[in-house]
Structure formats: structure tokens, C-alpha cells
Design an enzyme around this catalytic site. Structure first.
Site, PDB file in Angstrom:
ATOM      1  N   SER A 186     -10.630   0.285   3.708  1.00 58.25           N
ATOM      2  CA  SER A 186     -10.173  -0.109   4.970  1.00 58.25           C
ATOM      3  C   SER A 186      -9.423   1.072   5.453  1.00 58.25           C
ATOM      4  O   SER A 186      -8.854   1.869   4.707  1.00 58.25           O
ATOM      5  CB  SER A 186      -9.002  -1.350   3.963  1.00 58.25           C
ATOM      6  OG  SER A 186      -9.660  -2.650   4.216  1.00 58.25           O
ATOM      7  N   ARG A 216       0.677  -1.367  -0.127  1.00 62.52           N
ATOM      8  CA  ARG A 216      -0.291   0.162  -0.414  1.00 62.52           C
ATOM      9  C   ARG A 216       0.678   1.313   0.172  1.00 62.52           C
ATOM     10  O   ARG A 216       0.579   1.830   0.921  1.00 62.52           O
ATOM     11  CB  ARG A 216      -0.754   0.328   1.260  1.00 62.52           C
ATOM     12  CG  ARG A 216      -2.147  -1.066   1.319  1.00 62.52           C
ATOM     13  CD  ARG A 216      -3.267  -1.065  -0.376  1.00 62.52           C
ATOM     14  NE  ARG A 216      -3.746  -2.159   0.125  1.00 62.52           N
ATOM     15  CZ  ARG A 216      -3.073  -3.886  -0.992  1.00 62.52           C
ATOM     16  NH1 ARG A 216      -2.387  -3.675  -1.521  1.00 62.52           N
ATOM     17  NH2 ARG A 216      -4.596  -4.330  -0.837  1.00 62.52           N
ATOM     18  N   GLU A 251      -3.903   3.914   6.298  1.00 66.17           N
ATOM     19  CA  GLU A 251      -4.238   3.909   4.707  1.00 66.17           C
ATOM     20  C   GLU A 251      -4.940   4.966   4.054  1.00 66.17           C
ATOM     21  O   GLU A 251      -4.411   4.950   3.433  1.00 66.17           O
ATOM     22  CB  GLU A 251      -5.190   2.685   4.310  1.00 66.17           C
ATOM     23  CG  GLU A 251      -4.647   2.179   3.181  1.00 66.17           C
ATOM     24  CD  GLU A 251      -4.942   0.158   2.915  1.00 66.17           C
ATOM     25  OE1 GLU A 251      -6.582   0.702   1.951  1.00 66.17           O
ATOM     26  OE2 GLU A 251      -4.732  -0.070   3.256  1.00 66.17           O
TER      27      GLU A 251
END
Length: 285
Positions: free
Chosen positions: A211, A160, A281
Site C-alpha cells: 500500500s 503505521r 506510507e
């Protein structure tokens, strides 16, 4: 190029937070983007609005938006390569691949993101990541105002993450994806099954941005929050999803501050009990 004053961003962020900006620019070409940054570098860049938290009700600045614009997708069938401008959706990339019997990008199907955003965060699922299919990227380097290209190995991909997340003075313009020949029926089956898995687990009934936290080594965020009894925890209109604790959902006109307050509470509790520093994130603007 379209330009709007006092622009309402509620439909341009997936949390559906009520927020406005002083001015919004919607470029239609690479030339538009370069010209805008030559006039000023004081822009907030907003892609599809997914994986993003708008923290303020009003931004006294200009936004540069890639959403429904700067979104051309093309295919080089002889090389099995799809190219897409930064504002294109990765959904369209996956559907273009399917139509041309190309495999490798099925995991993009139903992931809400622009091409630029997907490259920046190395978007993916357990089925695959952007770094596995990205051939090269074209970008504007704000340090010298030159348009440059880099190949996959030069982009510093991590879980990520990429060089573009660490160096926000580089604006993605276009990406090329290297795919392989496959069977269209099998490709569609994988896409449909992947979508069904996500819809069965994710809280699609409420506005959210996917998320919230990166997965720490050896742990999963959702089960940790379940163990802490945080499923359903609510501040204002923001709630830890009752369906999947890894998501925060807007259940009642949540503000950006509501969402950030829930995040702060979660990080504090996880640190206290598990001694883990959760990393967000999502991009906070």
C-alpha cells in the site's frame, strides 16, 4: 561482515527499481552494527526493501543492509516469547510461532517486511498490528552511541507509525514478541486464509511495495482513486494497479522518479476533489 563496492540494489528493493550504491555493508551481529556506526553515521539503512522507494539510479554513499543477514530468531518457550534480530523476516517469526503452537502473530504471515521495518512502521493488517504483540525493542541510539531497550508503552505506536519513524537517529537491533499458547491447526488455518485474502486482492504479479498511502480517517484510498478514474494510470513504467488502486506496480522497468511522479499526480487529484492530503506510507530514499 560482507562489504561490496558499487553494489546493485535491484534485488534489494521490492519495486525492482534499477539502482546502485557506492558501497554496501551486510553486518552479521550487533557488534558489527555498533562498530560501523562508531566509524561513521553516514549510512542509508535498508531493511528488506519492502515499503521503500529508491528514488535515485545511483547513491554516492554507503548502504547498511539488513536482508538475509543479522536475522537470528529464537524462542523462549516458558514465556511464549519470540526474539528476532532486525534483519529477520516477519514471515519467519510467524512460522516459528506456528511450529511452537503460539498464536497472535498470524497476521505477519505473507506480509513482506523485516522485523526492524515492521517495528518502525507498526506493520499490520485488519487482523492485527505490531503494537499488539511487541514486548520490547533493543536499539542503538546514535545520539550517545549507547545500546538501549524500551518496552511497548514507550514506543509511541500509532497507525503505521512509531517513535522510530519520527526519530531516525535510533537503529533497531532486536525485538521481542509476546504471544500466547494456541492450537497449531487453527493457527495454520488463520495464516492460510489471511494469505489467500491478500493474494486475491493484491497485485502480486508485478513488483510493488504494498500500500502506497496511509488510509485517511473515514476513507479508503483505493475507492477514491477508482472514483477519480485513476486505476491503470501510468507514467513511464509505473502504474496504478488495475487490480487494486492502492498499489503502484512496476509494469515496465519503472524508475524511482516514475513512481514518485505517479504519487504526486494522485496526491494532487485527491486534494482537488476530496480536499484530503494523502500521506505516503512508503519510505522514500
Amino acid at each position: 561482515m560482507r562489504v561490496y563496492n558499487n553494489f546493485d540494489l535491484v534485488n534489494y528493493n521490492s519495486y525492482r527499481v534499477n539502482s546502485k550504491c557506492k558501497k554496501a555493508y551486510f553486518p552479521e551481529s550487533e557488534e558489527d552494527v555498533v562498530a560501523l556506526y562508531k566509524s561513521t553515521k553516514d549510512f542509508v539503512l535498508l531493511g528488506s526493501g519492502h515499503n521503500t522507494i529508491l528514488s535515485k539510479p545511483y547513491y554516492n554513499t554507503s548502504f547498511l543492509v539488513f536482508n538475509g543477514n543479522f536475522n537470528a530468531v529464537a524462542i523462549n518457550e516458558s514465556e511464549n516469547v519470540i526474539s528476532a534480530e532486525a534483519g529477520a523476516s516477519i514471515l519467519e517469526v510467524s512460522e516459528t510461532a506456528e511450529k511452537h503452537n503460539l498464536t497472535g502473530v498470524e497476521f505477519y504471515y505473507d506480509i513482506p517486511s523485516s522485523v526492524g521495518g515492521a517495528v518502525v512502521m507498526n506493520a499490520g493488517t485488519k487482523e492485527g498490528e505490531t503494537k499488539n504483540i511487541l514486548k520490547k525493542v533493543r536499539y542503538l541510539d546514535l545520539t550517545d552511541m549507547l545500546v538501549k531497550e524500551k518496552v511497548n508503552e514507550e514506543l509511541g505506536f500509532e497507525y503505521r507509525n512509531s517513535m522510530f519513524q519520527k526519530q531516525n537517529d535510533k537503529i533497531i537491533l532486536k525485538a521481542w514478541f509476546q504471544l500466547t499458547q494456541g492450537n497449531r491447526l487453527e493457527i495454520r488455518k488463520i495464516m492460510d486464509e489471511s494469505k489467500a485474502r491478500r493474494w486475491s486482492k493484491q497485485p502480486r504479479e508485478y513488483p510493488n511495495s504494498g500500500s502506497v498511502f496511509k488510509r485517511p480517517p473515514g476513507k479508503f484510498v483505493g475507492p477514491m482513486l477508482d472514483e477519480l478514474g485513476l486505476k491503470g494510470f501510468t507514467i513511464g513504467g509505473a502504474q496504478i494497479s488495475k487490480k487494486h488502486s492502492g498499489f503502484i506496480v512496476n509494469v515496465d522497468n519503472a524508475t524511482g522518479n516514475d513512481i514518485l511522479s505517479v504519487i504526486d499526480h494522485v496526491k494532487t487529484k485527491v486534494k482537488e476533489v476530496f480536499n484530503i492530503d494523502l500521506e505516503v506510507e512508503q519510505r522514500i530514499i
